[in-house]
Design a protein around this motif. Structure first.
Motif, PDB file in Angstrom:
ATOM      1  N   LEU A 408       0.823  -1.207   0.000  1.00 33.31           N
ATOM      2  CA  LEU A 408       0.000   0.000   0.000  1.00 33.31           C
ATOM      3  C   LEU A 408       0.861   1.263   0.000  1.00 33.31           C
ATOM      4  CD1 LEU A 408      -2.811  -0.997   2.545  1.00 33.31           C
ATOM      5  CD2 LEU A 408      -2.878  -1.075   0.042  1.00 33.31           C
ATOM      6  N   LEU A 409       2.004   1.229   0.678  1.00 31.53           N
ATOM      7  CA  LEU A 409       2.903   2.382   0.670  1.00 31.53           C
ATOM      8  C   LEU A 409       3.484   2.606  -0.723  1.00 31.53           C
ATOM      9  CD1 LEU A 409       4.777   1.872   4.064  1.00 31.53           C
ATOM     10  CD2 LEU A 409       3.076   3.621   3.521  1.00 31.53           C
ATOM     11  N   LEU A 410       3.732   1.534  -1.455  1.00 32.16           N
ATOM     12  CA  LEU A 410       4.183   1.671  -2.843  1.00 32.16           C
ATOM     13  C   LEU A 410       3.082   2.289  -3.704  1.00 32.16           C
ATOM     14  CD1 LEU A 410       6.088  -1.712  -3.285  1.00 32.16           C
ATOM     15  CD2 LEU A 410       7.098   0.564  -3.354  1.00 32.16           C
ATOM     16  N   VAL A 411       1.822   1.967  -3.406  1.00 30.15           N
ATOM     17  CA  VAL A 411       0.703   2.600  -4.103  1.00 30.15           C
ATOM     18  C   VAL A 411       0.685   4.098  -3.801  1.00 30.15           C
ATOM     19  CG1 VAL A 411      -1.815   2.712  -4.309  1.00 30.15           C
ATOM     20  CG2 VAL A 411      -0.678   0.483  -4.113  1.00 30.15           C
ATOM     21  N   VAL A 412       0.904   4.464  -2.529  1.00 32.95           N
ATOM     22  CA  VAL A 412       0.967   5.882  -2.143  1.00 32.95           C
ATOM     23  C   VAL A 412       2.097   6.583  -2.891  1.00 32.95           C
ATOM     24  CG1 VAL A 412       1.452   7.471  -0.232  1.00 32.95           C
ATOM     25  CG2 VAL A 412      -0.060   5.510   0.134  1.00 32.95           C
ATOM     26  N   ALA A 413       3.256   5.923  -2.969  1.00 27.67           N
ATOM     27  CA  ALA A 413       4.394   6.508  -3.690  1.00 27.67           C
ATOM     28  C   ALA A 413       4.061   6.727  -5.157  1.00 27.67           C
ATOM     29  CB  ALA A 413       5.621   5.606  -3.548  1.00 27.67           C
ATOM     30  N   THR A 414       3.320   5.793  -5.754  1.00 29.47           N
ATOM     31  CA  THR A 414       2.915   5.935  -7.156  1.00 29.47           C
ATOM     32  C   THR A 414       1.999   7.133  -7.344  1.00 29.47           C
ATOM     33  OG1 THR A 414       3.066   3.537  -7.437  1.00 29.47           O
ATOM     34  CG2 THR A 414       1.847   4.749  -9.104  1.00 29.47           C
ATOM     35  N   VAL A 415       1.044   7.296  -6.429  1.00 28.45           N
ATOM     36  CA  VAL A 415       0.132   8.434  -6.495  1.00 28.45           C
ATOM     37  C   VAL A 415       0.906   9.748  -6.346  1.00 28.45           C
ATOM     38  CG1 VAL A 415      -1.806   9.592  -5.357  1.00 28.45           C
ATOM     39  CG2 VAL A 415      -1.834   7.099  -5.657  1.00 28.45           C
ATOM     40  N   LEU A 416       1.826   9.805  -5.401  1.00 27.89           N
ATOM     41  CA  LEU A 416       2.636  11.005  -5.212  1.00 27.89           C
ATOM     42  C   LEU A 416       3.447  11.330  -6.460  1.00 27.89           C
ATOM     43  CD1 LEU A 416       3.949  10.486  -1.551  1.00 27.89           C
ATOM     44  CD2 LEU A 416       2.260  12.159  -2.339  1.00 27.89           C
ATOM     45  N   LEU A 417       3.960  10.286  -7.107  1.00 26.21           N
ATOM     46  CA  LEU A 417       4.756  10.494  -8.318  1.00 26.21           C
ATOM     47  C   LEU A 417       3.895  11.036  -9.454  1.00 26.21           C
ATOM     48  CD1 LEU A 417       7.726   9.995  -9.196  1.00 26.21           C
ATOM     49  CD2 LEU A 417       6.951   7.865 -10.222  1.00 26.21           C
ATOM     50  N   ILE A 418       2.643  10.583  -9.542  1.00 26.88           N
ATOM     51  CA  ILE A 418       1.740  11.077 -10.585  1.00 26.88           C
ATOM     52  C   ILE A 418       1.337  12.522 -10.313  1.00 26.88           C
ATOM     53  CG2 ILE A 418      -0.554  10.798 -11.600  1.00 26.88           C
ATOM     54  CD1 ILE A 418      -0.265   7.788 -11.192  1.00 26.88           C
ATOM     55  N   VAL A 419       1.027  12.822  -9.050  1.00 25.79           N
ATOM     56  CA  VAL A 419       0.582  14.177  -8.687  1.00 25.79           C
ATOM     57  C   VAL A 419       1.740  15.166  -8.726  1.00 25.79           C
ATOM     58  CG1 VAL A 419      -0.477  15.577  -6.870  1.00 25.79           C
ATOM     59  CG2 VAL A 419      -1.310  13.257  -7.300  1.00 25.79           C
ATOM     60  N   PHE A 420       2.921  14.717  -8.293  1.00 27.33           N
ATOM     61  CA  PHE A 420       4.097  15.593  -8.266  1.00 27.33           C
ATOM     62  C   PHE A 420       5.213  14.965  -9.108  1.00 27.33           C
ATOM     63  CE2 PHE A 420       1.947  15.949  -4.105  1.00 27.33           C
ATOM     64  CZ  PHE A 420       1.552  17.288  -4.173  1.00 27.33           C
ATOM     65  N   PRO A 421       5.141  15.076 -10.429  1.00 21.97           N
ATOM     66  CA  PRO A 421       6.142  14.442 -11.296  1.00 21.97           C
ATOM     67  C   PRO A 421       7.555  14.973 -11.078  1.00 21.97           C
ATOM     68  CG  PRO A 421       4.739  15.939 -12.553  1.00 21.97           C
ATOM     69  CD  PRO A 421       4.122  15.784 -11.200  1.00 21.97           C
ATOM     70  N   GLU A 422       7.674  16.160 -10.467  1.00 14.40           N
ATOM     71  CA  GLU A 422       8.997  16.742 -10.214  1.00 14.40           C
ATOM     72  C   GLU A 422       9.838  15.869  -9.287  1.00 14.40           C
ATOM     73  OE1 GLU A 422       6.153  18.279  -9.630  1.00 14.40           O
ATOM     74  OE2 GLU A 422       6.013  19.756 -11.264  1.00 14.40           O
ATOM     75  N   ILE A 423       9.191  14.990  -8.544  1.00 13.06           N
ATOM     76  CA  ILE A 423       9.932  14.081  -7.667  1.00 13.06           C
ATOM     77  C   ILE A 423      10.962  13.291  -8.474  1.00 13.06           C
ATOM     78  CG2 ILE A 423       9.722  12.031  -6.191  1.00 13.06           C
ATOM     79  CD1 ILE A 423       6.968  13.058  -5.348  1.00 13.06           C
ATOM     80  N   ALA A 424      10.595  12.914  -9.693  1.00 11.53           N
ATOM     81  CA  ALA A 424      11.502  12.139 -10.543  1.00 11.53           C
ATOM     82  C   ALA A 424      12.251  12.993 -11.550  1.00 11.53           C
ATOM     83  CB  ALA A 424      10.719  11.047 -11.275  1.00 11.53           C
ATOM     84  N   THR A 425      11.693  14.135 -11.942  1.00  9.81           N
ATOM     85  CA  THR A 425      12.294  14.912 -13.042  1.00  9.81           C
ATOM     86  C   THR A 425      13.210  16.039 -12.575  1.00  9.81           C
ATOM     87  OG1 THR A 425      10.344  16.378 -13.135  1.00  9.81           O
ATOM     88  CG2 THR A 425      10.333  14.413 -14.545  1.00  9.81           C
ATOM     89  N   PHE A 426      13.123  16.428 -11.299  1.00  6.87           N
ATOM     90  CA  PHE A 426      13.883  17.597 -10.835  1.00  6.87           C
ATOM     91  C   PHE A 426      15.384  17.412 -11.006  1.00  6.87           C
ATOM     92  CE2 PHE A 426      16.248  19.665  -7.361  1.00  6.87           C
ATOM     93  CZ  PHE A 426      16.016  20.993  -7.702  1.00  6.87           C
ATOM     94  N   LEU A 427      15.925  16.311 -10.480  1.00  9.33           N
ATOM     95  CA  LEU A 427      17.380  16.109 -10.544  1.00  9.33           C
ATOM     96  C   LEU A 427      17.905  15.954 -11.971  1.00  9.33           C
ATOM     97  CD1 LEU A 427      18.450  13.863  -7.513  1.00  9.33           C
ATOM     98  CD2 LEU A 427      18.917  16.271  -7.932  1.00  9.33           C
ATOM     99  N   PRO A 428      17.310  15.080 -12.795  1.00 10.12           N
ATOM    100  CA  PRO A 428      17.844  14.972 -14.162  1.00 10.12           C
ATOM    101  C   PRO A 428      17.707  16.258 -14.963  1.00 10.12           C
ATOM    102  CG  PRO A 428      15.836  13.676 -13.910  1.00 10.12           C
ATOM    103  CD  PRO A 428      16.265  14.081 -12.552  1.00 10.12           C
ATOM    104  N   ASP A 429      16.626  17.031 -14.748  1.00 10.20           N
ATOM    105  CA  ASP A 429      16.473  18.315 -15.450  1.00 10.20           C
ATOM    106  C   ASP A 429      17.490  19.317 -14.965  1.00 10.20           C
ATOM    107  OD1 ASP A 429      14.400  17.305 -16.909  1.00 10.20           O
ATOM    108  OD2 ASP A 429      12.814  18.254 -15.750  1.00 10.20           O
ATOM    109  N   THR A 430      17.802  19.295 -13.673  1.00 15.57           N
ATOM    110  CA  THR A 430      18.781  20.221 -13.117  1.00 15.57           C
ATOM    111  C   THR A 430      20.196  19.910 -13.630  1.00 15.57           C
ATOM    112  OG1 THR A 430      17.475  20.466 -11.098  1.00 15.57           O
ATOM    113  CG2 THR A 430      19.796  21.119 -10.983  1.00 15.57           C
ATOM    114  N   VAL A 431      20.513  18.621 -13.655  1.00 17.25           N
ATOM    115  CA  VAL A 431      21.839  18.216 -14.134  1.00 17.25           C
ATOM    116  C   VAL A 431      21.985  18.534 -15.612  1.00 17.25           C
ATOM    117  CG1 VAL A 431      23.335  16.235 -14.566  1.00 17.25           C
ATOM    118  CG2 VAL A 431      22.099  16.426 -12.407  1.00 17.25           C
ATOM    119  N   ARG A 432      20.925  18.311 -16.393  1.00 17.15           N
ATOM    120  CA  ARG A 432      20.981  18.585 -17.813  1.00 17.15           C
ATOM    121  C   ARG A 432      21.092  20.094 -18.067  1.00 17.15           C
ATOM    122  NH1 ARG A 432      15.908  16.965 -21.484  1.00 17.15           N
ATOM    123  NH2 ARG A 432      14.969  18.488 -20.072  1.00 17.15           N
ATOM    124  N   GLY A 433      20.374  20.857 -17.193  1.00 11.00           N
ATOM    125  CA  GLY A 433      20.444  22.318 -17.350  1.00 11.00           C
ATOM    126  C   GLY A 433      21.794  22.858 -16.983  1.00 11.00           C
TER     127      GLY A 433
END
Length: 433
Positions: A408-433
């Motif tokens: 269920l916690l993995l389900v919560v993590a999935t929901v958080l990732l969908i609602v706040f996509p920056e959780i996964a994209t912030f670091l790679p976008d920052t490094v690329r920038g």
């Protein structure tokens, strides 16, 4: 025959075999053979021989017994106890206390092995006996390890992220960077749950140990240095490009042997026991992986994964609805296939749909890994559940029930990732920038 009916028949057959007490690996091999013989015209015997040999002789699989042997060395010498003594002063004050060791240890080891199965087997050898001996609730000990060991899929270097990067033609280095914050988020969710559970169930938590002064904490933490040094050596050899994962596993074994010898806890008996323990665990895991690989191929011949993916793509869903549908799809597939097979079998169909919907492929890589992590702790083909079942002697339903809160916690993590996509994209976008 309709593929949904085929899926029901195969799942029922597997559950019948498991309920009969047949070994998990044999069950998976038999179910795969059953599927191909009844629902395909392919030569079942030749396919089984080829897949089992290919899976068992894979060079990448060499890392698994080496990492397991490293865990056996740490478990059978004084180093495992030293690790607990080093962590105890810092975690004993948290609600739930040493139950957090599973999460922290799996997070560290995930950054070494890249394998969920290796993380389960290695950390379980170390933590389960120690936590049970200290009186911690067995179900929570097993469940926290089942959930935390899935971090081996997410925290780089991750084998499944490499597979996804190749299949989806996405930068693997950016995928590795993107997995850092979600990995830390999962660790925080797991530790938060353990803390809340302990506050709500104080009678099921061992008594609080006396407070330890800061100077004493630091002094005891020196016992943790050998383990940290070993982890740094293994991780450093990978990140500096000096060694592959398999070569780094060999570095870990040599390092563990040296540290055990230096601390005076290595002798002929412990060496023999560590080798025998690693051999038995590795054979068990390898048989399960070979069975899962053959079952995955068999499912491919029945057409179930492809038909499910095509069905989802034909619904004309919005981006949010598509992600929810894919989440459900991968959860269902995870009940029958291992994570890497899910990526390989569905990537060719799913990626065009994802690109057309405007979903960031880097973000989707992290999303699919978190969802696939659920498959590691869902029956009937939850690899982590099978490993823990063999290690603890508990039945599969008990282990699955212990792991359910972390599902269920993995389900919560999935929901958080969908609602706040920056959780996964912030670091790679920052490094690329």
């Amino acid at each position: 025959m309709d593929v949904s009916l085929i899926g029901i028949i195969v799942a029922s057959f597997m559950l019948l075999l498991l309920a009969s007490g047949i070994w998990v690996g044999i069950t998976l091999l038999t179910a795969g053979l059953f599927s191909i013989v009844l629902f395909s015209a392919a030569p079942a015997g030749s396919i089984q021989a080829t897949v089992v040999w290919g899976q068992s002789s894979s060079w990448a699989l060499t890392a698994l017994p080496l990492f397991i042997w490293m865990g056996e060395i740490l478990f059978r010498t004084r180093l495992a106890k030293d690790m607990f003594e080093g962590l105890t002063p810092w975690l004993a004050g948290f609600p739930g206390r040493l139950k957090h060791v599973n999460v922290v240890s799996c997070g560290i080891f995930a950054a070494v092995s890249g394998s969920s199965a290796a993380t389960t087997a290695t950390i379980g050898k170390i933590t389960i006996p120690e936590l049970l001996q200290r009186g911690y609730h067995p179900k929570l000990v097993i469940g926290s390890l089942a959930g935390s060991s899935t971090l081996g899929f997410l925290i780089p270097p991750s084998i499944i992220l490499i597979v996804y990067g190749v299949a989806a033609d996405v930068s693997i280095s950016r995928l590795f960077i993107a997995g850092v914050i979600p990995g830390l988020m999962l660790m925080a969710l797991f530790m938060g749950y353990l803390a809340i559970w302990s506050l709500l169930n104080p009678d099921k938590v061992p008594p609080r140990e006396p407070s330890i002064p800061l100077r004493e904490r630091v002094k005891r933490s020196t016992k943790l240095f050998p383990i940290l040094l070993l982890m740094v050596a293994v991780i450093g050899s990978i990140y500096l490009g000096i060694a592959t994962a398999t070569e780094a596993a060999a570095v870990g074994v040599v390092g563990a042997l040296v540290l055990a010898y230096v601390t005076g806890s290595l002798n002929l008996q412990t060496l023999r026991e560590s080798v025998m323990g690693a051999m038995m665990t590795s054979c068990m895991v390898t048989l399960i992986l070979a069975g899962a690989a053959f079952l995955s191929v068999a499912m491919g011949y029945t057409g179930i994964p492809r038909e499910l993916a095509l069905w989802v793509g034909s619904l004309g869903l919005s981006q949010f609805e598509l992600l929810i549908a894919l989440t459900l799809l991968f959860i269902v597939l995870g009940c029958f296939l291992d994570g890497i097979s899910i990526v390989v079998l569905t990537a060719a169909v799913i990626m065009p749909i994802i690109n057309q919907a405007g979903v960031d492929p880097i973000w989707f890589g992290i999303f699919i890994v978190i969802v696939i992590e659920m498959s590691q702790i869902t029956p009937p083909v939850g690899i982590n559940l099978f490993i823990l079942q063999s290690m603890t002697g508990k039945n599969l339903l008990y282990v699955a029930g212990a792991a359910f809160p972390f599902f269920l916690l993995l389900v919560v993590a999935t929901v958080l990732l969908i609602v706040f996509p920056e959780i996964a994209t912030f670091l790679p976008d920052t490094v690329r920038g």
